[in-house]
Structure formats: structure tokens, C-alpha cells
Write an enzyme that holds these catalytic residues in place. Structure first.
Site, PDB file in Angstrom:
ATOM      1  N   GLU A 149     -47.328 -30.891  26.746  1.00 36.85           N
ATOM      2  CA  GLU A 149     -47.095 -32.010  25.757  1.00 36.85           C
ATOM      3  C   GLU A 149     -47.797 -33.101  26.155  1.00 36.85           C
ATOM      4  O   GLU A 149     -47.851 -33.579  27.296  1.00 36.85           O
ATOM      5  CB  GLU A 149     -45.629 -32.600  26.107  1.00 36.85           C
ATOM      6  CG  GLU A 149     -44.865 -32.933  24.749  1.00 36.85           C
ATOM      7  CD  GLU A 149     -43.505 -33.126  24.943  1.00 36.85           C
ATOM      8  OE1 GLU A 149     -42.732 -32.109  24.786  1.00 36.85           O
ATOM      9  OE2 GLU A 149     -42.937 -34.328  24.846  1.00 36.85           O
ATOM     10  N   ASP A 181     -47.546 -37.120  24.912  1.00 33.92           N
ATOM     11  CA  ASP A 181     -46.535 -38.070  24.153  1.00 33.92           C
ATOM     12  C   ASP A 181     -46.979 -39.499  24.173  1.00 33.92           C
ATOM     13  O   ASP A 181     -47.269 -40.323  25.106  1.00 33.92           O
ATOM     14  CB  ASP A 181     -45.240 -38.187  25.008  1.00 33.92           C
ATOM     15  CG  ASP A 181     -44.398 -37.165  25.113  1.00 33.92           C
ATOM     16  OD1 ASP A 181     -44.632 -36.284  24.138  1.00 33.92           O
ATOM     17  OD2 ASP A 181     -43.759 -36.788  26.149  1.00 33.92           O
ATOM     18  N   GLU A 240     -44.323 -42.847  22.814  1.00 31.87           N
ATOM     19  CA  GLU A 240     -43.105 -42.974  22.475  1.00 31.87           C
ATOM     20  C   GLU A 240     -43.191 -44.596  22.389  1.00 31.87           C
ATOM     21  O   GLU A 240     -43.398 -45.285  23.311  1.00 31.87           O
ATOM     22  CB  GLU A 240     -42.178 -42.622  23.403  1.00 31.87           C
ATOM     23  CG  GLU A 240     -42.021 -40.936  23.291  1.00 31.87           C
ATOM     24  CD  GLU A 240     -40.849 -40.560  24.024  1.00 31.87           C
ATOM     25  OE1 GLU A 240     -39.984 -39.911  23.917  1.00 31.87           O
ATOM     26  OE2 GLU A 240     -41.008 -40.786  25.437  1.00 31.87           O
TER      27      GLU A 240
END
Ligand code: NAG
Length: 294
Positions: free
Chosen positions: A107, A109, A111
């Protein structure tokens, strides 16, 4: 004197080459949502404008919402233009990430953690490989991400994962296979985005709660660019591996100019880097050796 211009031609050629070496991946515009994406949940909380060139995700006290790419990819360049909820957005998180969503998942990311009006939001990044994450880095941005659209993108190849904000690399995760660290290379990922309430952790560690009197919270998106090696979810490799533009030499490492910009982000905007957190990691995680060399 016919030979006279040639040094100039050569010089100019060199300057063009070094100029293009410094170029980050290009920024395509006007890629409509439906070309590459579909809604994932709470379909009625996504609004479409200009034939899907612009969309808004809406978070209210009933639900947030999200979308995902139609295809899954092994390597490539993925970008989105994003404008975060304006005003008081404490507790609200918008995310843009790639994930293989399996048991030992990879993953990548982005955010965005909202904040009270006038307080700086945070951009947190993380990388999971083989199900292992805990590699958070946090920065403040050098602009207000709720005011205008900015480009957020991920470049992923066999050598590195680069997180860009506009043209600025804010993080590099190098392939450290030689140091015994897994690197995402054989699990295709989809691209996801969502807007949700995370006031149990997002702002000042969960102390600041979402103010529902300020709802709905709206995140705006455009430029749904995807340029990757499309591969079925089960496939273990990309058929054109090594032959695409992102595999070429100029994208295998940052150049001097990009490293200088990364160091600028490091020195001026970094709030947290797991690589320097000796309380949490008494021994430095192996891949941090290359993070430190930045
Ligand atoms: C919100 O603002 C406070 C106070 O300036 C700051 O400590 C915090 O890092 C900011 N961001 C988040 C997401 O908590």
C-alpha cells in the site's frame, strides 16, 4: 568554418538533456472520473460536474464516501488534483492511496488530516510492503490545500516509490531489497480515494472532534490520470516490465535538483519521520538508511 556551430549545438543539446532530467512526471489535465474510476460506497455522496471532469466527495454525519480505479496496476504514474474541505475540518480525513488489498498487502498512502480553521492540516504518508506498514511520515504543506487544486501523485517503478506534491518530491521509498526489506513488485494495486470521519485519531491525536454543525465537508477532485501497467489482480508481473517510460534511467532515482527540493521539504515542513523516532524504533528500520541519505 562549417564546423563552427557544432560545439554550440552540442552545448545546447546537453542543456536540453539536463533540463529534461530534472522534469518530474508530466501533469495531464482533464481526465474525467469515469475513464479510470468507479464509486466504491455511498454512491449518492459523490457529485459530478462538467461531465465528470470535476467531482466532489461529501461527508455528512450519516456517511463519508469513496471511489476506486477500475483497473489494477503494477508500476506507473498516478495523479489526482485535489482541493480539501475548507474551514473547520478537524477530524476529517481525505485519502488517496494505492493498495493490493490482500492478506499481505502492499500500500502507498497519502492521507490529509484536517484541522480547526486557521490551523494547519497535515499530510501523512505511509508505505506498506507485504502487510507491514508503520512507516509514517508527516509534513505541513507550504500552501493551504483547501484553497486551490494541487497535484498529488505517485511514481512507482522497480527502483523507487516517489510521492509528489505538485512538482516537489516529498518522500522517496527506495527499493531496499538488498537490505532485506520487501518492495512492492508482484502484487497489482488499485487506486482508492475516500473522505471519512476519523476524529478518534486524526487531529491532535483525536483530541479535536468533528464539528458536525460545519457539515457537509466537501473534497473536490479533478484530473483522474492513470498511466500504469494494467495487470489482473492475480498476475505476478507486468508484461511490459522495463519498457515503459517510468522504467527509464531518469526515473530510477531523483536528480540533484529534486533531491534539493526534497531536502527543503525535510528541513522546513517535516513534523514526524518514523526513521528518526528512536522511542518507537530503538534500532533504525533498515530502509531508513536510504531515507537518511536524502
Ligand atoms: C492542528 O493544529 C494544531 C495546533 O496548531 C497542531 O498541533 C496540529 O499538528 C495540527 N494538525 C493536526 C492534523 O492535528
Amino acid at each position: 568554418m562549417a564546423s563552427l556551430p557544432s560545439p554550440f549545438v552540442l552545448l545546447c543539446f546537453l542543456c536540453l538533456v539536463s533540463f529534461s532530467m530534472a522534469a518530474p512526471p508530466r501533469k495531464p489535465i482533464n481526465v474525467p472520473f469515469q475513464r479510470n474510476y468507479v464509486p466504491t460506497w455511498a454512491f449518492d455522496h459523490i457529485k459530478y460536474f462538467n461531465g465528470g471532469n470535476d467531482i466532489q466527495l461529501v461527508l455528512d454525519k450519516y456517511t463519508g464516501t469513496g471511489f476506486q480505479s477500475k483497473g489494477s496496476y503494477l508500476f506507473g504514474h498516478f495523479s489526482m488534483q485535489l482541493k480539501l474541505p475548507a474551514g473547520d475540518s478537524a477530524g476529517v480525513v481525505a485519502a488517496f492511496y494505492l493498495s493490493s488489498q490482500n492478506s499481505e498487502h502492499d500500500e502507498i498512502d497519502f492521507e490529509f488530516l484536517g484541522n480547526r480553521s486557521g490551523q494547519p492540516p497535515i499530510l501523512q504518508t505511509n508505505v506498506f510492503t507485504g502487510g507491514k506498514g508503520d512507516r509514517e511520515q508527516r509534513i505541513y504543506l507550504w500552501f493551504d490545500p483547501a484553497k486551490e487544486f494541487h497535484f498529488y501523485s505517485v511514481l512507482w517503478n522497480m527502483y523507487q516509490i516517489v510521492f509528489y506534491v505538485d512538482d516537489v518530491p516529498i518522500r522517496v521509498f527506495k527499493n531496499c531489497k538488498d537490505l532485506g526489506v520487501r518492495f512492492p513488485f508482484n502484487q497489482p494495486m488499485k487506486i482508492y480515494s475516500s473522505l471519512w470521519n476519523a476524529d478518534d485519531w486524526a487531529t491532535r491525536g483525536g483530541l479535536e472532534k468533528t464539528d458536525w454543525s460545519k457539515a457537509p465537508f466537501i473534497a473536490s477532485y479533478r484530473g483522474f490520470h492513470v498511466d500504469g501497467c494494467e495487470a489482473s489482480v492475480e498476475s505476478k508481473f507486468c508484461a511490459t516490465q522495463g519498457m515503459r517510460w517510468w522504467d527509464q534511467k531518469e526515473f530510477q532515482d531523483l536528480d540533484g535538483y529534486q533531491y534539493r527540493r526534497l531536502r527543503w521539504v525535510r528541513s522546513k515542513y517535516t513534523i514526524y519521520n518514523y526513521c528518526t523516532d528512536r522511542t518507537r524504533y530503538p534500532t533504525m528500520p533498515p530502509e531508513c538508511k536510504r531515507d537518511r541519505d536524502v
